[in-house]
Enzyme design. Structure first.
Site, PDB file in Angstrom:
ATOM      1  CG  ASP A 139      -1.886  -1.196   1.192  1.00 15.65           C
ATOM      2  OD1 ASP A 139      -2.270  -1.640   0.093  1.00 15.65           O
ATOM      3  OD2 ASP A 139      -2.200  -1.703   2.291  1.00 15.65           O
ATOM      4  N   GLY A 157      -4.446  -4.506  -3.681  1.00 20.89           N
ATOM      5  CA  GLY A 157      -5.455  -3.477  -3.910  1.00 20.89           C
ATOM      6  C   GLY A 157      -4.743  -2.212  -4.321  1.00 20.89           C
ATOM      7  CG  HIS A 158      -2.315  -2.147  -6.942  1.00 21.91           C
ATOM      8  ND1 HIS A 158      -1.682  -2.907  -7.875  1.00 21.91           N
ATOM      9  CD2 HIS A 158      -1.847  -2.572  -5.743  1.00 21.91           C
ATOM     10  CE1 HIS A 158      -0.862  -3.753  -7.272  1.00 21.91           C
ATOM     11  NE2 HIS A 158      -0.953  -3.589  -5.980  1.00 21.91           N
ATOM     12  CD  GLN A 184       0.837  -9.049  -2.392  1.00 26.09           C
ATOM     13  OE1 GLN A 184       1.551  -9.694  -3.144  1.00 26.09           O
ATOM     14  NE2 GLN A 184      -0.436  -8.824  -2.669  1.00 26.09           N
TER      15      GLN A 184
HETATM   16  P1  GDP Z   1      -0.647   0.141  -3.566  1.00 25.86           P
HETATM   17  O1  GDP Z   1      -1.248  -1.092  -3.013  1.00 25.86           O
HETATM   18  O2  GDP Z   1       0.826   0.235  -3.301  1.00 25.86           O
HETATM   19  O3  GDP Z   1      -0.972   0.366  -5.011  1.00 25.86           O
HETATM   20  O4  GDP Z   1      -1.284   1.347  -2.771  1.00 25.86           O
HETATM   21  P2  GDP Z   1      -2.858   1.541  -2.454  1.00 25.86           P
HETATM   22  O5  GDP Z   1      -3.513   2.006  -3.692  1.00 25.86           O
HETATM   23  O6  GDP Z   1      -3.402   0.347  -1.756  1.00 25.86           O
HETATM   24  O7  GDP Z   1      -2.768   2.661  -1.346  1.00 25.86           O
HETATM   25  C1  GDP Z   1      -2.217   3.904  -1.602  1.00 25.86           C
HETATM   26  C2  GDP Z   1      -3.309   4.971  -1.401  1.00 25.86           C
HETATM   27  O8  GDP Z   1      -2.702   6.249  -1.332  1.00 25.86           O
HETATM   28  C3  GDP Z   1      -4.294   5.039  -2.539  1.00 25.86           C
HETATM   29  O9  GDP Z   1      -5.539   5.399  -2.017  1.00 25.86           O
HETATM   30  C4  GDP Z   1      -3.744   6.163  -3.417  1.00 25.86           C
HETATM   31  O10 GDP Z   1      -4.760   6.817  -4.160  1.00 25.86           O
HETATM   32  C5  GDP Z   1      -3.168   7.079  -2.389  1.00 25.86           C
HETATM   33  N1  GDP Z   1      -1.973   7.827  -2.807  1.00 25.86           N
HETATM   34  C6  GDP Z   1      -0.969   7.454  -3.646  1.00 25.86           C
HETATM   35  N2  GDP Z   1      -0.018   8.405  -3.689  1.00 25.86           N
HETATM   36  C7  GDP Z   1      -0.421   9.391  -2.873  1.00 25.86           C
HETATM   37  C8  GDP Z   1       0.149  10.649  -2.461  1.00 25.86           C
HETATM   38  O11 GDP Z   1       1.246  11.038  -2.857  1.00 25.86           O
HETATM   39  N3  GDP Z   1      -0.579  11.388  -1.575  1.00 25.86           N
HETATM   40  C9  GDP Z   1      -1.781  10.980  -1.074  1.00 25.86           C
HETATM   41  N4  GDP Z   1      -2.406  11.761  -0.206  1.00 25.86           N
HETATM   42  N5  GDP Z   1      -2.339   9.815  -1.444  1.00 25.86           N
HETATM   43  C10 GDP Z   1      -1.658   9.030  -2.310  1.00 25.86           C
HETATM   44  P1  IMO Z   2      -0.896  -4.286  -2.145  1.00 25.58           P
HETATM   45  O1  IMO Z   2      -0.458  -4.833  -3.491  1.00 25.58           O
HETATM   46  C1  IMO Z   2      -0.967  -4.695   2.155  1.00 25.58           C
HETATM   47  C2  IMO Z   2      -1.079  -8.768   3.756  1.00 25.58           C
HETATM   48  C3  IMO Z   2      -2.348  -9.201   4.466  1.00 25.58           C
HETATM   49  C4  IMO Z   2      -1.758 -10.155   5.480  1.00 25.58           C
HETATM   50  C5  IMO Z   2      -0.631 -10.831   4.707  1.00 25.58           C
HETATM   51  C6  IMO Z   2      -0.996 -12.180   4.101  1.00 25.58           C
HETATM   52  O2  IMO Z   2      -2.168  -3.546  -2.192  1.00 25.58           O
HETATM   53  O3  IMO Z   2       0.231  -3.525  -1.530  1.00 25.58           O
HETATM   54  P2  IMO Z   2      -2.473 -12.936   2.035  1.00 25.58           P
HETATM   55  O4  IMO Z   2      -3.924 -12.753   1.745  1.00 25.58           O
HETATM   56  O5  IMO Z   2      -1.559 -12.365   1.016  1.00 25.58           O
HETATM   57  O6  IMO Z   2      -2.130 -14.357   2.365  1.00 25.58           O
HETATM   58  O7  IMO Z   2      -2.215 -12.114   3.403  1.00 25.58           O
HETATM   59  O8  IMO Z   2      -0.276  -9.947   3.670  1.00 25.58           O
HETATM   60  N1  IMO Z   2      -1.281  -8.250   2.396  1.00 25.58           N
HETATM   61  C7  IMO Z   2      -1.197  -6.970   2.057  1.00 25.58           C
HETATM   62  N2  IMO Z   2      -1.018  -5.877   2.822  1.00 25.58           N
HETATM   63  N3  IMO Z   2      -1.070  -4.573   0.833  1.00 25.58           N
HETATM   64  C8  IMO Z   2      -1.234  -5.654   0.055  1.00 25.58           C
HETATM   65  O9  IMO Z   2      -1.214  -5.605  -1.295  1.00 25.58           O
HETATM   66  C9  IMO Z   2      -1.356  -6.927   0.663  1.00 25.58           C
HETATM   67  N4  IMO Z   2      -1.545  -8.184   0.210  1.00 25.58           N
HETATM   68  C10 IMO Z   2      -1.487  -8.990   1.272  1.00 25.58           C
HETATM   69  O10 IMO Z   2      -2.987  -8.119   5.066  1.00 25.58           O
HETATM   70  O11 IMO Z   2      -1.175  -9.434   6.549  1.00 25.58           O
HETATM   71 MG    MG Z   3      -2.821  -1.688  -1.808  1.00 25.77          MG
END
Ligand code: GDP
Ligand code: IMO
Ligand code: MG
Length: 431
Positions: A13, A40-41, A225
């Site tokens: 994340d 989750g992206h 991840q």
């Molecule tokens: P990922 O799993 O690494 O793709 O990241 P996620 O999408 O799960 O979580 C990142 C969150 O931060 C998302 O809701 C993005 O829209 C948001 N985000 C990404 N870059 C920035 C930033 O520079 N500033 C802020 N405030 N939000 C950001």
């Molecule tokens: P992105 O790509 C954050 C975490 C779960 C749990 C552990 C194992 O959005 O960064 P799993 O279902 O993979 O067996 O769970 O890994 N986890 C993540 N945490 N971002 C993710 O993906 C994750 N994918 C799995 O919360 O702790």
């Molecule tokens: Mg994510």
């Protein structure tokens, strides 16, 4: 010209989706190489929000080829659902834009059930806190040499035998857990029913990528991840079941490591984690709550609140090395706006001893106490900044100190969720 690997440098994340979407403007092909729909992206493009789990984050840009590599575990139903959700948002992705490796193992409903059954049967303190998507059980079957792979759906004559082998293992476990056994004929029928919907996407991905590379196309590899969730290098057993480090881009897609030119580590300006496991800089106080609220730290997949804490330079310094990160994309700097002071973890104390790395043993990880350096915060806004000149002096100082502590330069800086609120310092594709 270079091929670029994007990896998360913390516990996921970090903002990989946003940065991959932004970088994919320059790429021809975007490849997922590990994980599954546990990811989750979130992408924000001109006010529209796209939430992706399984599809590469280049998918919303027309004209780019998306590829799912063999290192991914593929839930065929989740794939169809995600394609349908995107289509409802006006992004129609057909087989001409998405190719999936024939040797990709499938996630089946029995994997999802087993994941949930195991989690629920574990005492809360020992739970991994998985996404309950069946990721772990599917990878176990791959390594156990009993997985059903995408290509098996194209060989209906041999499918019943493969399903028998798989069920010989699973029904034993299901009997032990007291849940109904899976009927082989029913499962074969289900697989035969879904086959025509997913087989049009199937391809010989190793060959496709090799040809793309020879033609001089730019390939962007998208990790899911983060390095601290890596099955080998992460906070085991509180990890996911795949290799998330940059090296997995090679084995997870079938391209030689020599084709990977530049590794970009996506790094959040503070630290978050979802699920169980050690987190030395976690803040359970008002500051942690503020970070969570300002950063909107809720999981895309499960909706769970993410645990929040100060930036841990020890961890990122370590993942810079385990992933061979050349430069980082520092994200969410704007979330730190308005704090009077900021802390950065520069070392740990474990059993009275000072160390500068994450110990490998889970008990020692849990006992690690952070050693902090305090820095001055800034009151002006960095949100939406599109040039260095827009950043307050203290914010620049914070970024420079992060670079020093992790031993790696900032290549990209992100200042909001929106695609274009991004500052380019060094173009990874020109490495
Ligand atoms: P990922 O799993 O690494 O793709 O990241 P996620 O999408 O799960 O979580 C990142 C969150 O931060 C998302 O809701 C993005 O829209 C948001 N985000 C990404 N870059 C920035 C930033 O520079 N500033 C802020 N405030 N939000 C950001
Ligand atoms: P992105 O790509 C954050 C975490 C779960 C749990 C552990 C194992 O959005 O960064 P799993 O279902 O993979 O067996 O769970 O890994 N986890 C993540 N945490 N971002 C993710 O993906 C994750 N994918 C799995 O919360 O702790
Ligand atoms: Mg994510």
């Amino acid at each position: 010209m270079a091929n670029v690997v994007v990896v998360g440098s913390q516990w996921g994340d970090e903002g990989k989706g946003k940065i991959v979407d932004w970088l994919s403007e320059q790429a021809d092909v975007v490849v997922r190489f590990q994980g599954g729909h546990n990811a989750g992206h979130t992408l924000v493009v001109g006010g529209n929000t796209y939430k992706l789990s399984l599809l590469p984050s280049g998918v919303v840009r027309p004209g780019k080829l998306s590829v799912i590599g063999n290192g991914v575990v593929l839930d065929p139903q989740a794939l169809l659902d995600e394609l349908a959700r995107l289509a409802a948002q006006g992004v129609v992705v057909g087989p001409e834009r998405l190719r999936i490796a024939e040797n990709t193992p499938l996630i089946l409903p029995l994997h999802r059930e087993l994941d949930a059954l195991r989690e629920n049967a574990t005492v809360e303190s020992a739970r991994i806190g998985t996404t309950k998507r069946g990721i772990g059980p599917a990878y176990e079957d791959k390594v156990g040499r009993r997985a059903i792979r995408l290509v098996d759906l194209a060989e209906p004559a041999t499918l019943p035998g493969k399903v028998e082998r798989l069920l010989a293992h699973h029904n034993l476990i299901r009997r032990g857990l007291g849940v109904p056994e899976v009927d082989a004929t029913t499962l074969v029928c289900e697989l035969n029913a879904i086959a025509p919907k997913v087989l049009p996407f199937m391809d010989r991905v190793w060959d496709l990528l090799d040809r793309a590379r020879r033609e001089g196309k730019k390939i962007l590899f998208e990790g899911a991840q983060g390095a601290l969730l890596d099955i080998d290098h992460g906070t085991y057993p509180f990890v996911t079941s795949s290799n998330t480090v940059a090296g997995a881009a090679s084995s997870g897609s079938g391209i030689g490591p020599g084709a990977l030119d530049y590794v970009l580590g996506i790094t959040k300006a503070y630290t978050t984690r979802v699920g169980g496991g050690p987190f030395p800089t976690e803040l359970t106080d008002a500051v942690g709550k503020t970070l969570g609220e300002k950063g909107r730290e809720f999981g895309v997949v499960t909706g769970r609140a993410r645990r929040c804490g100060w930036f841990d330079a020890v961890l990122v310094r370590q993942t810079v090395r385990t992933c061979g990160i050349h430069g980082i994309a520092l994200t969410k700097l704007d979330v730190l706006d308005g704090f009077t002071e900021l802390k950065v973890c520069v070392g740990y104390k474990v059993d009275g001893k000072q160390i500068d790395y994450l110990p490998a043993e889970s008990g020692a990880q849990a006992r690690a106490e952070p050693i902090y350096e305090t820095m001055e915060g800034w009151q002006d806004s960095t949100a939406g900044a599109r040039s260095w000149a827009d950043l307050p002096a203290e914010a620049v100082k914070y970024v420079r100190r992060v670079e020093e502590l992790i031993g790696c330069p900032v290549a990209v800086l992100s200042t909001s969720p929106e695609r274009d609120d991004t500052i380019l310092v060094h173009n990874p594709f020109l490495a």
